[in-house]
Design an enzyme around this catalytic site. Sequence first.
Site, PDB file in Angstrom:
ATOM      1  N   SER A   1      -2.160   2.596   1.690  1.00 33.18           N
ATOM      2  CA  SER A   1      -1.701   3.100   2.985  1.00 33.18           C
ATOM      3  C   SER A   1      -0.248   3.573   2.877  1.00 33.18           C
ATOM      4  CB  SER A   1      -1.886   2.016   4.049  1.00 33.18           C
ATOM      5  OG  SER A   1      -1.786   2.541   5.346  1.00 33.18           O
TER       6      SER A   1
ATOM      7  N   ASP B   1     -13.013   4.249   7.263  1.00 36.95           N
ATOM      8  CA  ASP B   1     -11.605   4.057   7.595  1.00 36.95           C
ATOM      9  C   ASP B   1     -11.310   4.631   8.980  1.00 36.95           C
ATOM     10  OD1 ASP B   1      -8.808   3.927   7.690  1.00 36.95           O
ATOM     11  OD2 ASP B   1      -8.594   4.404   5.566  1.00 36.95           O
TER      12      ASP B   1
ATOM     13  N   HIS C   1     -10.296   0.642   6.068  1.00 37.43           N
ATOM     14  CA  HIS C   1      -8.968   1.010   5.582  1.00 37.43           C
ATOM     15  C   HIS C   1      -8.536   0.147   4.400  1.00 37.43           C
ATOM     16  CE1 HIS C   1      -5.084   2.924   5.845  1.00 37.43           C
ATOM     17  NE2 HIS C   1      -4.459   1.771   6.027  1.00 37.43           N
TER      18      HIS C   1
END
Length: 325
Positions: A98, A232, A260
């Site tokens: 991320s 996600d 995610h």
Amino acid sequence: MSSDEVSFVTVHGHRRAYVKRGRGPALLLLHGLGCDHTTWDPVVDALARRFTVIAPDMLGHGQSDKPRADYSVGGYANGMRDLLTVLGVDRVTVVGHSFGGGVAMQFAYQFPERTERIALVSTGGMGPEVSPLIRAVTTPGFHQAMGVLTLPVVRHVGATGLRLLSRSGVPAARDLGEVADIYDSFRDPRARHAIRHVVRAVVDWKGQIVTMSDRAYLTRAMPMCVVWGADDRVIPVSHAHHAAALAPGARVVVFPDAGHFAHKDHPELFVDTLVDFVDSTEPAAHTRTQWRRLLREGPAVEVAQSEAGDAPVAPVAQVVALPSA
């Protein structure tokens, strides 16, 4: 990883927490926004059998200090270089999840001589779209509102509700357990302050503002792997296609039935994917001559841009989607 495995080192006057495990080629594991090194718990034992694993708490997160400081992506990349230097580690395969993926890309751009490979998990920097929850951090009054929402009783009820929803089996809710942990960390006003500065550096009300699109062609000199979860809801899986377009030489893998936090949803598959990526690629061999040539040549193919931002209109390389079980 138990708490007694966490070590500390002071760099530039700020205490930084990290875990270092295993032996072999070095892997630098960078967590996402509001998380810490424990996000890698499901995979670190297996990775440490093959690699020297270094998993820090980035400044403003976890057990590291949370000062008034530079929370830009470039600042984080500098901090990782300095941490590695203090630890005596010269070169790494950098793995980022991320926001940590954005830091990983920036690290590779700023310090190609210290980067052997890049592996990204549901990374930022591939397009403007991002969850409204992250955009909300940039709004006026976030710090004050979160101060109320993290009062003990309110926080307990809210976090418990999020964790229960995460166990409901609904794909859209699978990541809410992780969101609950981040929410719980916001009880520390220093953490809220740091996260707000981090998000404002990379996101505005329209979405992500930091992109790798203008420099992605430099990955021609460096092996790159991108992993995404098909479900996600934080950064859409369509960004895996953006990655394939921006870096046609990259290996892009989509995990089915994953959100995610794909590395936590399917830890064994993630480890196998990462190990195969390292085993099947040669470390980048950076030279100034090669870097100068790439910069002078620029992108080999001009990637079409959408009106919404820096995301490419269509992919130009194939994405490998693993079959569902």
